[in-house]
Enzyme design. Structure first.
Site, PDB file in Angstrom:
ATOM      1  N   LYS A   1     -29.233 -25.861   9.513  1.00  0.00           N
ATOM      2  CA  LYS A   1     -29.344 -27.577   9.888  1.00  0.00           C
ATOM      3  C   LYS A   1     -30.813 -28.342  10.332  1.00  0.00           C
ATOM      4  CE  LYS A   1     -26.008 -27.405  13.340  1.00  0.00           C
ATOM      5  NZ  LYS A   1     -25.461 -26.521  13.475  1.00  0.00           N
ATOM      6  N   VAL A   2     -31.704 -27.612  10.402  1.00  0.00           N
ATOM      7  CA  VAL A   2     -33.672 -28.040  10.386  1.00  0.00           C
ATOM      8  C   VAL A   2     -33.439 -28.125   8.487  1.00  0.00           C
ATOM      9  CG1 VAL A   2     -35.646 -27.835  11.088  1.00  0.00           C
ATOM     10  CG2 VAL A   2     -33.909 -27.124  12.602  1.00  0.00           C
TER      11      VAL A   2
ATOM     12  N   ALA B   1     -40.392 -22.998  13.287  1.00  0.00           N
ATOM     13  CA  ALA B   1     -39.043 -22.407  13.543  1.00  0.00           C
ATOM     14  C   ALA B   1     -39.145 -20.874  15.047  1.00  0.00           C
ATOM     15  CB  ALA B   1     -38.636 -21.526  11.821  1.00  0.00           C
ATOM     16  N   ARG B   2     -39.672 -19.738  14.248  1.00  0.00           N
ATOM     17  CA  ARG B   2     -40.225 -18.034  15.344  1.00  0.00           C
ATOM     18  C   ARG B   2     -41.825 -18.434  14.883  1.00  0.00           C
ATOM     19  NH1 ARG B   2     -37.600 -20.862  17.813  1.00  0.00           N
ATOM     20  NH2 ARG B   2     -35.864 -20.860  20.068  1.00  0.00           N
TER      21      ARG B   2
ATOM     22  N   GLU C   1     -46.278 -17.073  23.181  1.00  0.00           N
ATOM     23  CA  GLU C   1     -47.248 -18.590  23.586  1.00  0.00           C
ATOM     24  C   GLU C   1     -47.451 -18.604  24.764  1.00  0.00           C
ATOM     25  OE1 GLU C   1     -44.034 -20.817  22.129  1.00  0.00           O
ATOM     26  OE2 GLU C   1     -44.359 -20.301  19.935  1.00  0.00           O
TER      27      GLU C   1
ATOM     28  N   HIS D   1     -46.427 -25.703  19.747  1.00  0.00           N
ATOM     29  CA  HIS D   1     -44.971 -26.010  19.490  1.00  0.00           C
ATOM     30  C   HIS D   1     -43.871 -27.301  19.944  1.00  0.00           C
ATOM     31  CE1 HIS D   1     -41.087 -22.868  20.107  1.00  0.00           C
ATOM     32  NE2 HIS D   1     -40.945 -23.771  20.253  1.00  0.00           N
ATOM     33  N   LEU D   2     -44.604 -28.367  18.703  1.00  0.00           N
ATOM     34  CA  LEU D   2     -43.895 -29.705  19.559  1.00  0.00           C
ATOM     35  C   LEU D   2     -42.742 -30.512  18.182  1.00  0.00           C
ATOM     36  CD1 LEU D   2     -47.723 -30.701  19.543  1.00  0.00           C
ATOM     37  CD2 LEU D   2     -45.736 -30.420  21.234  1.00  0.00           C
ATOM     38  N   GLY D   3     -42.180 -28.964  18.150  1.00  0.00           N
ATOM     39  CA  GLY D   3     -41.177 -29.051  16.834  1.00  0.00           C
ATOM     40  C   GLY D   3     -39.867 -30.181  17.338  1.00  0.00           C
ATOM     41  N   ALA D   4     -39.730 -29.752  19.014  1.00  0.00           N
ATOM     42  CA  ALA D   4     -38.593 -30.792  19.392  1.00  0.00           C
ATOM     43  C   ALA D   4     -39.233 -31.227  20.439  1.00  0.00           C
ATOM     44  CB  ALA D   4     -37.167 -30.257  20.012  1.00  0.00           C
TER      45      ALA D   4
END
Length: 602
Positions: free
Chosen positions: A209-210, A289-290, A319, A338-341
């Site tokens: 999806k991403v 991602a990770r 993290e 970790h601001l992806g979302a």
């Protein structure tokens, strides 16, 4: 046998506990159908996938929210459950609380390991991951303990893709470094000359999806996009102008590499000294991602050695990373925490999506976002729902026809359908047949998550076959047949010619029906409970049995008679709304023309 045929095997037998089955029978062996039915107001039995544990009559389930969740999601949960928002729990505190909870919601910081499931002592039924990745949840332990794991895979897709593009643009134009320089009083325009994205090749590693949304946006920026994903369909990639290539080709030809794969044993430290050596000199890396997919020490070496020109990272192996991390402090690395979302829209969307998934699962609804259960689309779930109910009911009937002391070891399921083999996924049906067989004769709770595991632990082997029919494939199935081999039956008429306990059913007008017992055709709605009688076919039998039930205030919902020929042997199937007393059943058994009977509770 179909490609989806299950094989769950072991050597131990599944013992039948006669005390666990609500049945009473009398015995003495047996096929066209005459039906007498009354309409019922009761709707068909709904499928129960996960049942929450109530602490008392009418008690709400308890949901533990262990990490920050958007207010809209919390409000949705509070309409259904008692919600405990406890953040920053230590592992010990989480293990203490979890035994009082029916569901747990986490993001990426909370580790949900085997110890959590063991500490729950069977009460925890759902774990909701507010986001996509589930590498912080022990899926094998969740499955073993019958706990459903759901995620929220769609709500933060756009936010994560936009952040990936933002990081890439900020990296190549040295935005963060130039910003810090100006704020410190400097004005060094020549130091922060960047590079253009137009015409460069971007390799998207993981075309889910991403990844696919990043590819769309990169195409809009004038980049050439290739992708590596062994599970992505080529036509979906081609539809947005992306070529799927091998892993090595992606590494060797890309100017930019953007990572979008989950963290698994196969992807852990996938970018390492060996893979960096295969890349073009001056490649740029983006990771939203990770963190664990990159060997961070190897990345520092690649940056210092000139293989990697720049990197933009939103995620890290640990993290938060150490304050003195060489990678974080590297002058050619752009980092975010970790601001992806982390957009207002995504946070609200994820909160609502995971809250709906958890509430639905606790309500017994099928979850299309389950990650440790057969992944079935919402459309397929809706179509299969009455057949799933049918599958479970046939399993319950079949096992109650087994004489106490026998072991259920071999199960054969036959699906009759006009659809092509690859157009019918039977995993869901198989799981519910397993549930129907095991639950009535054990104290084990079986659901879609742990059905295969539980069957294997009990030595039950399930084989599946397809019966291909001519005709219209509008309905997914015509019939489901369940046969239990190498068992004795308390109702001899339920045995097929080859000696297996055999029941067959179909869905009529959305309601599951029993259509065959052994070799006898019947027509019985699978609601309430059923009395099966083998009798001599003679006048007055329906009236005689009906009178006995009526005198005992037992309401009859339907009757169906299947017989070999007039005045020969027949099987009467009687649906009842109420549980007949032992005295009532005894009177039925004492009718001279009745050769054997059995009461089956659904």
């Amino acid at each position: 046998m179909s490609a989806a045929a299950a094989a769950v095997t072991s050597s131990a037998k599944l013992a039948v506990n006669p005390h666990k089955i609500s049945s009473l029978s009398s015995r003495s062996p047996l096929p066209s159908a005459i039906s007498i039915r009354s309409k019922r107001d009761t709707p068909p039995k709904r499928l129960i996938l996960v049942t929450c544990t109530a602490t008392g009559d009418g008690a709400k389930p308890t949901v533990l929210v262990a990490e920050k969740l958007g207010e809209a999601g919390v409000q949705l949960l509070e309409k259904f459950a008692n919600v405990d928002c406890s953040y920053n729990l230590t592992p010990e505190e989480l293990n203490t609380k979890i035994s009082l909870c029916d569901a747990l919601i986490v993001r990426s910081a909370t580790n949900v390991g085997r110890d959590v499931f063991e500490s729950s002592r069977g009460r925890l039924k759902v774990v909701g991951r507010a986001g996509v990745g589930i590498d912080n949840v022990d899926l094998s332990a969740a499955t073993e303990f019958g706990c459903l794991v759901v995620n929220a895979p769609t709500a933060n897709t756009i936010a994560a893709a936009e952040h990936g593009i933002a990081l890439m643009a900020a990296m190549v134009r040295n935005v963060s470094q130039a910003d810090a320089s100006v704020k410190s009083g400097e004005w060094k325009r020549n130091k922060y000359v960047g590079v253009s994205l137009v015409g460069k090749t971007l390799a998207v590693m993981g075309f889910g999806k991403v990844g696919s949304e990043v590819a769309r946006r990169a195409k809009g920026l004038g980049m050439r996009v290739i992708a590596h994903d062994p599970y992505a369909p080529a036509d979906r990639a081609h539809a947005i102008g992306v070529d799927l290539v091998s892993f090595d080709e992606a590494l060797s030809t890309a100017d930019f590499i953007s990572l979008h794969m989950p963290l698994t044993p196969a992807t852990s430290k996938m970018l390492n000294d060996e893979t960096f050596a295969k890349m073009k000199k001056g490649v740029r890396i983006v990771n939203v991602a990770r963190g664990g997919v990159i060997d961070e020490d190897a990345l520092v070496r690649a940056l210092d050695g000139g293989i990697v020109a720049q990197a933009a990272l939103d995620v890290f192996t640990k993290e938060p990373p150490a304050k003195d991390s060489k990678l974080v402090q590297h002058e050619r690395v752009t980092v975010t925490p970790h601001l992806g979302a982390s957009t207002m829209e995504a946070q609200e969307g994820v909160a609502i999506e995971i809250a709906e998934a958890v509430v639905g699962a606790l309500n017994g609804e099928l979850a299309s976002t389950a990650v440790n259960a057969p992944m079935v689309s919402a459309e397929v779930l809706a179509e299969l729902k009455p057949y799933v109910v049918l599958a479970e009911q046939l399993g319950r009937l079949a096992v109650q026809l087994v004489a106490g002391g026998s072991g259920v070891k071999n199960v054969k399921v036959t699906y009759a359908s006009a659809r092509a083999t690859d157009d019918l996924d039977t995993r869901l049906l198989r799981a519910m047949i397993t549930k129907g067989i095991i639950e009535p004769i054990s104290d084990v709770y079986v659901n879609l998550v742990n059905a295969d595991y539980t069957a294997k632990q009990r030595g039950m082997r399930i084989s599946e076959e397809r019966g291909v029919l001519d005709g219209s494939p509008e309905s997914p199935l015509e019939t489901i047949t369940v046969q239990l081999g190498n068992v004795e039956s308390k109702f001899a008429s339920a045995l097929s010619e080859s000696g297996e306990v055999k029941v067959e059913g179909r869905v009529k007008d959305g309601v599951p029906h029993l259509t065959k017992v052994g070799s006898f055709e019947v027509d019985v709605s699978l609601e309430g409970s059923i009395i099966l009688c083998r009798q001599v076919d003679q006048p007055g039998m329906i009236g005689t049995v009906g009178r006995i039930l009526g005198e005992s205030n037992v309401n009859v919902s339907f009757m169906s008679v299947g017989r070999i020929a007039p005045r020969k042997q027949a099987v009467m199937a009687i649906g009842v709304d109420d549980m007949p007393s032992k005295e009532t059943l005894k009177k039925i058994g004492e009718i001279p023309a009745v050769e054997e009977f059995v009461f089956l509770k659904l």
